[in-house]
Design a protein around this motif. Sequence first.
Motif, PDB file in Angstrom:
ATOM      1  N   GLY A 142      -1.494  14.731  -2.871  1.00 42.07           N
ATOM      2  CA  GLY A 142      -1.461  14.294  -4.723  1.00 42.07           C
ATOM      3  C   GLY A 142      -1.475  12.375  -3.907  1.00 42.07           C
ATOM      4  N   VAL A 143      -0.463  11.764  -4.968  1.00 43.30           N
ATOM      5  CA  VAL A 143      -0.332  10.408  -6.104  1.00 43.30           C
ATOM      6  C   VAL A 143       0.584  10.410  -6.460  1.00 43.30           C
ATOM      7  N   THR A 144       1.284   9.126  -6.392  1.00 39.46           N
ATOM      8  CA  THR A 144       2.315   9.365  -7.488  1.00 39.46           C
ATOM      9  C   THR A 144       1.934   7.189  -7.846  1.00 39.46           C
ATOM     10  N   PHE A 145       2.541   7.057  -8.990  1.00 43.60           N
ATOM     11  CA  PHE A 145       1.919   5.811  -9.564  1.00 43.60           C
ATOM     12  C   PHE A 145       2.782   4.526  -9.035  1.00 43.60           C
ATOM     13  N   PRO A 146       2.691   3.781  -9.105  1.00 47.28           N
ATOM     14  CA  PRO A 146       3.147   2.329  -8.331  1.00 47.28           C
ATOM     15  C   PRO A 146       3.894   1.898  -9.662  1.00 47.28           C
ATOM     16  N   ASP A 147       5.065   1.458  -9.866  1.00 41.39           N
ATOM     17  CA  ASP A 147       5.668   0.263 -10.864  1.00 41.39           C
ATOM     18  C   ASP A 147       5.896  -0.840 -10.310  1.00 41.39           C
ATOM     19  N   MET A 148       5.962  -2.149 -11.198  1.00 45.14           N
ATOM     20  CA  MET A 148       6.916  -3.218 -11.471  1.00 45.14           C
ATOM     21  C   MET A 148       7.900  -3.767 -10.155  1.00 45.14           C
ATOM     22  N   GLU A 149       8.580  -2.305 -10.058  1.00 50.84           N
ATOM     23  CA  GLU A 149      10.136  -2.571  -9.718  1.00 50.84           C
ATOM     24  C   GLU A 149      10.308  -2.175  -8.217  1.00 50.84           C
ATOM     25  N   THR A 150       9.575  -1.481  -8.146  1.00 57.20           N
ATOM     26  CA  THR A 150       9.658  -0.676  -6.458  1.00 57.20           C
ATOM     27  C   THR A 150       8.549  -1.481  -5.553  1.00 57.20           C
ATOM     28  N   SER A 151       6.928  -1.225  -6.640  1.00 54.54           N
ATOM     29  CA  SER A 151       5.805  -1.485  -5.698  1.00 54.54           C
ATOM     30  C   SER A 151       4.439  -2.071  -6.681  1.00 54.54           C
ATOM     31  N   PRO A 152       5.119  -3.531  -6.785  1.00 55.55           N
ATOM     32  CA  PRO A 152       4.367  -4.072  -7.413  1.00 55.55           C
ATOM     33  C   PRO A 152       2.936  -4.509  -6.717  1.00 55.55           C
ATOM     34  N   GLY A 153       2.115  -4.572  -7.155  1.00 61.38           N
ATOM     35  CA  GLY A 153       0.588  -4.517  -7.712  1.00 61.38           C
ATOM     36  C   GLY A 153       0.026  -4.057  -5.909  1.00 61.38           C
ATOM     37  N   VAL A 154       0.213  -2.775  -5.641  1.00 64.03           N
ATOM     38  CA  VAL A 154       0.324  -1.171  -5.930  1.00 64.03           C
ATOM     39  C   VAL A 154      -0.309  -0.890  -5.886  1.00 64.03           C
ATOM     40  N   ASP A 155      -1.428  -0.017  -5.772  1.00 63.99           N
ATOM     41  CA  ASP A 155      -2.769   0.045  -7.018  1.00 63.99           C
ATOM     42  C   ASP A 155      -2.309   2.453  -7.130  1.00 63.99           C
ATOM     43  N   LEU A 156      -2.187   3.017  -5.767  1.00 61.30           N
ATOM     44  CA  LEU A 156      -1.415   3.869  -5.611  1.00 61.30           C
ATOM     45  C   LEU A 156      -1.074   4.412  -4.668  1.00 61.30           C
ATOM     46  N   ILE A 157       0.514   5.374  -4.368  1.00 61.51           N
ATOM     47  CA  ILE A 157       0.881   5.634  -3.420  1.00 61.51           C
ATOM     48  C   ILE A 157       1.037   6.975  -3.370  1.00 61.51           C
ATOM     49  N   PHE A 158       0.692   7.121  -2.090  1.00 61.43           N
ATOM     50  CA  PHE A 158       0.593   8.747  -0.952  1.00 61.43           C
ATOM     51  C   PHE A 158       1.456   8.941  -0.452  1.00 61.43           C
ATOM     52  N   PRO A 159       1.241  10.021  -0.221  1.00 60.00           N
ATOM     53  CA  PRO A 159       2.766  11.001   1.001  1.00 60.00           C
ATOM     54  C   PRO A 159       2.207  10.511   2.032  1.00 60.00           C
ATOM     55  N   ASP A 160       3.507   9.937   3.286  1.00 61.59           N
ATOM     56  CA  ASP A 160       3.508   9.638   4.311  1.00 61.59           C
ATOM     57  C   ASP A 160       2.700  10.931   5.239  1.00 61.59           C
ATOM     58  N   ILE A 161       1.225  10.925   5.830  1.00 63.78           N
ATOM     59  CA  ILE A 161       0.735  12.365   6.566  1.00 63.78           C
ATOM     60  C   ILE A 161       0.923  12.068   8.222  1.00 63.78           C
ATOM     61  N   ALA A 162       1.790  11.323   8.497  1.00 66.34           N
ATOM     62  CA  ALA A 162       1.738  10.899  10.064  1.00 66.34           C
ATOM     63  C   ALA A 162       2.267  11.929  10.564  1.00 66.34           C
ATOM     64  N   TRP A 163       3.116  12.692  10.829  1.00 61.19           N
ATOM     65  CA  TRP A 163       3.284  14.057  10.888  1.00 61.19           C
ATOM     66  C   TRP A 163       2.340  15.468  11.103  1.00 61.19           C
ATOM     67  N   LEU A 164       1.362  15.539   9.799  1.00 63.18           N
ATOM     68  CA  LEU A 164       0.096  15.749   9.912  1.00 63.18           C
ATOM     69  C   LEU A 164      -0.917  14.966  10.435  1.00 63.18           C
ATOM     70  N   ALA A 165      -1.095  14.474  10.423  1.00 61.60           N
ATOM     71  CA  ALA A 165      -2.631  14.002  11.124  1.00 61.60           C
ATOM     72  C   ALA A 165      -2.504  14.305  12.748  1.00 61.60           C
ATOM     73  N   GLU A 166      -1.331  13.754  13.362  1.00 55.79           N
ATOM     74  CA  GLU A 166      -0.855  13.861  15.251  1.00 55.79           C
ATOM     75  C   GLU A 166      -1.177  15.118  14.912  1.00 55.79           C
ATOM     76  N   ARG A 167      -0.672  16.246  14.169  1.00 56.89           N
ATOM     77  CA  ARG A 167      -1.423  17.591  14.863  1.00 56.89           C
ATOM     78  C   ARG A 167      -2.599  17.871  13.432  1.00 56.89           C
ATOM     79  N   LYS A 168      -3.473  16.958  13.349  1.00 54.43           N
ATOM     80  CA  LYS A 168      -4.647  17.604  12.897  1.00 54.43           C
ATOM     81  C   LYS A 168      -5.790  18.666  13.282  1.00 54.43           C
ATOM     82  N   ASP A 169      -5.757  19.044  15.121  1.00 56.04           N
ATOM     83  CA  ASP A 169      -5.963  19.782  15.461  1.00 56.04           C
ATOM     84  C   ASP A 169      -5.870  21.212  15.398  1.00 56.04           C
ATOM     85  N   ARG A 170      -4.654  21.183  14.471  1.00 54.62           N
ATOM     86  CA  ARG A 170      -4.183  22.285  13.798  1.00 54.62           C
ATOM     87  C   ARG A 170      -4.249  22.918  13.309  1.00 54.62           C
TER      88      ARG A 170
END
Lengths: 555, 555
Positions: A40-68
């Motif tokens: 899923g996503v979460t939503f940005p706000d002006m205080e911490t993430s101005p100009g951002v459209d959407l926030i995703f979890p960082d899935i680097a760990w999983l993407a590196e293990r995509k084969d599994r």
Amino acid sequence: MSGERIIYLPLGGAGEIGMNAYVYGYGKAGQEELILVDIGVTFPDMETSPGVDLIFPDIAWLAERKDRLKAIFITHAHEDHVGAVAHYWERLGAPVYARAFTANIARRKMEEMGHKPEYVQTVSAWPETQRVGSFEVGFLPISHSIPESSALVIDTPAGRLMHTGDFKIDLTPVVGEAFDRGLWESVASSGVKALVCDSTNIFSSHEGRSEATVGPEIERLLSESKGMVCATTFASNVARLKTLAEAGQKAGRSIVLLGRAMRRMVEAAVETGVLKDFPSTVPVEEAGSIPRENLMLIVTGSQGERRAASAQLARGKHHGMELKEGDLFLFSSKTIPGNEKGVIRIINQLSERGVDVVDDSSGRYHVSGHANRPDLEAMHDIVNPQMVVPMHGEHRHLREHVKLAQTKGRQGVLAVNGTMVDLTGNEPKVVDYVETGRTYLDGSVQVGALDGVVRDRIRMALNGHATVTLVLDEEDEALGDPWVDLMGLPETGRSRQPLSDVLEEELAAVVARAGKKTLKDDDKLEEELRRAIRNGAQNEIGKKPEVTVVVSRLS
Amino acid sequence: MSGERIIYLPLGGAGEIGMNAYVYGYGKAGQEELILVDIGVTFPDMETSPGVDLIFPDIAWLAERKDRLKAIFITHAHEDHVGAVAHYWERLGAPVYARAFTANIARRKMEEMGHKPEYVQTVSAWPETQRVGSFEVGFLPISHSIPESSALVIDTPAGRLMHTGDFKIDLTPVVGEAFDRGLWESVASSGVKALVCDSTNIFSSHEGRSEATVGPEIERLLSESKGMVCATTFASNVARLKTLAEAGQKAGRSIVLLGRAMRRMVEAAVETGVLKDFPSTVPVEEAGSIPRENLMLIVTGSQGERRAASAQLARGKHHGMELKEGDLFLFSSKTIPGNEKGVIRIINQLSERGVDVVDDSSGRYHVSGHANRPDLEAMHDIVNPQMVVPMHGEHRHLREHVKLAQTKGRQGVLAVNGTMVDLTGNEPKVVDYVETGRTYLDGSVQVGALDGVVRDRIRMALNGHATVTLVLDEEDEALGDPWVDLMGLPETGRSRQPLSDVLEEELAAVVARAGKKTLKDDDKLEEELRRAIRNGAQNEIGKKPEVTVVVSRLS
């Protein structure tokens, strides 16, 4: 089975409310087959993430293990559970399983991003199950605030897990399946290792109310309304849309749906058969010919979103509709923390138009989609798991939920994002910490939350920006004086002279003072010019701007 | 008296909660003698006013009529009533009147800004009155959440006005004067033209609770606490500080005050005699030698302010104090809309430390300082004015308050900031609209909210910033290619090449295409370069940055 283990690893949603992403694994340590529950996503706000459209979890760990990674299961169609599925599909590349309504929404997202909708497979509810690697996974219906929400029954060779997804215990949910206690008991009767459980409403100590209690209250409210009525709720709360529309119909009003998200949700619900007998609606283009006291608008924007229908109506005419003195506006919704100011802005704009606003402060016109504390206790008792793993909550929710489990002598484990828990044995064991974080969708680009891009924007918002330009000739002599362009800074300060003049004098002094060595050294020169701007501005306006120094050398 | 009139003109605080500033006038139209009641601030946020330090009402109208301004009266020492007094004193230059505690706070502000503290005059409560021009003004004690709050009795040759200030009806306020119904009735008995009345809690339908009800609840809570206790509330709520400290003392705990504002408020309350019998406190430096189960910290930061003591303690050690597993943290306060995220951040940080957090969700550990609906009705009845003028509220509060007045057959007038109301006759009459707005304190400079300074900062926060530099020689030929410096923008986009390279190619193409005429024309050249950046970035990263173009001509 020696050496095999079951692991649980939240990448999002544990330690926060939003951007859910839970990994389960089974196999030898470091070689587990993996499945992902929700993305899923979460939503940005002006205080911490101005100009951002959407926030995703960082899935680097999983993407590196995509084969599994064997599969992605989506429990329900809320944005914080399905919102990133299309954005991340390429990096994960595993088949997506969901029930019909959720799959319908997920497919729309895939198509919008140019992926094949077939990657999303529609599955039926329990007792049907999907075998993926060593896992066998079934969708067990559960009540929530969107159709076809499901818990997952996750069978592994080492035992059964139950992942509740978002849920409440509702015996009369208006749309979709009522909570079926008997079914849940029978599924759990063979023994459940771990209940991975929604924690959102752990601090609500009263028993949850059913969706069906809202209708009569809204009918009573409408019976007293003499002008046009406008109601807003979450577009995905199809049961509420039905409740609102039926109340409107009973009050002799024609129903108009306003807002893209609302029409899309109703469309998906009708297409997939989860929504039947929805009162007939009138296109907004035809609403003009109906007396306003016979109209009920159901609109998007319950959280005060500036571009949604509710905000547009608060500001003025929207699709020919206009709210006036004596009209009623109903927030059949709860304001999510952080959205208060936006909602209050709309209420005041409506007040300026003479519209009466009714919100949820009385507790009559909205019920939550999440299980309150007594219902969480009931769920623990029904499933009677060996251990409780709280998820879908901030740290405070997870901690309190662990405590609740412990009051009945059950084991609980507080696992925030990145905590890998081994569920194989008789008690949960934290075995690893994985790096997690947030990825921003910024325009059309994904950037890491810690890349500094947004940090620089926040700094410019706080401090303004100054550009310094200096041209040097082939002999490293300044060609003319350095100059300054300001953005987001006041024109004059303490001395009442133009700020740019004051700063340019400081810069000229720096250049005049600078030796040959400094003038030859870009870094040194830039540093001195930057410092002159920052100190000069601090003295003049009490603020140190962000500075871009451009030294042009003719060579 | 023919031709004389009484006017009421809110410059701040009506149509918003914050930055109160109410003008009253008496005299011939356009020549009225004026007094100002309160001159407060409101607080900035990232969404609308990033980088701003404080927000003041725009007092241009009043400053232009400074010669007619006879005095400034401050009802109480809350920042939204007294916060701008020193910042604006030079522009207004009238004597300031306040009761001892309020005057003490106001004088500190004057000294901080380098003004003479003697400009603030301490006055006694009713029946003492001040004659200023045609006005005679008395401070009538009223209960609120800060010591010595006062309503103003404003006598004019055309009748008596009563301005409530912020108030609640509290018969046992712990510190300061209880509401004296008999006194109020006697003051009102000769007839009151207009009651200008606090509207904050008009939507709270239950009767307000007394400050005295909080103590026993807190004592009960403390009796169950085994670790260190830390409590936060508004520093200015001296009664609450006393309640907290006394509860701590009863529980055998030594009291430590943490936070500059807290110590300043207690100091002012002791100096002016409003606070007596405050339990003795221990300096934080000595707290280390006391067992933590015998300690109670009372700290600033109930609204989640990042630099206040509560936030510091949530993050780690602060003045040698550290919160741990088993400690208790109490929010004896309400979260003001907009501050939710900051407060929740602290609660989660405390949760991570194993600290149990208790907030006001049970309604037991905090009471509001404002009159709820039934108490507002009571006030209308006690004063029985000819008309009710709601103030201190957003539009929705003022509107509802007018309706409340009308239910008892009284006249009400909805006057937001800038609305000049003639109160002379039998009914309120809107006679003028005056331009009002907000002034930002930005660093050390005052800027108008509409000057564009903050707007540009918001745009940079949303869109990032690009600097374009181009050097042209005496023949208007480009010396080298234009170049780009980016701030707050991702390094790469769609094409996976460095964004600045992609943009520089676009710029080079613009320059190559440009005719002599364009190259000679700064405006045209800048416009084309800007457009190239914005379109190029939109294509590459889905975002149009703010652009500063610097064209340097060698001449």
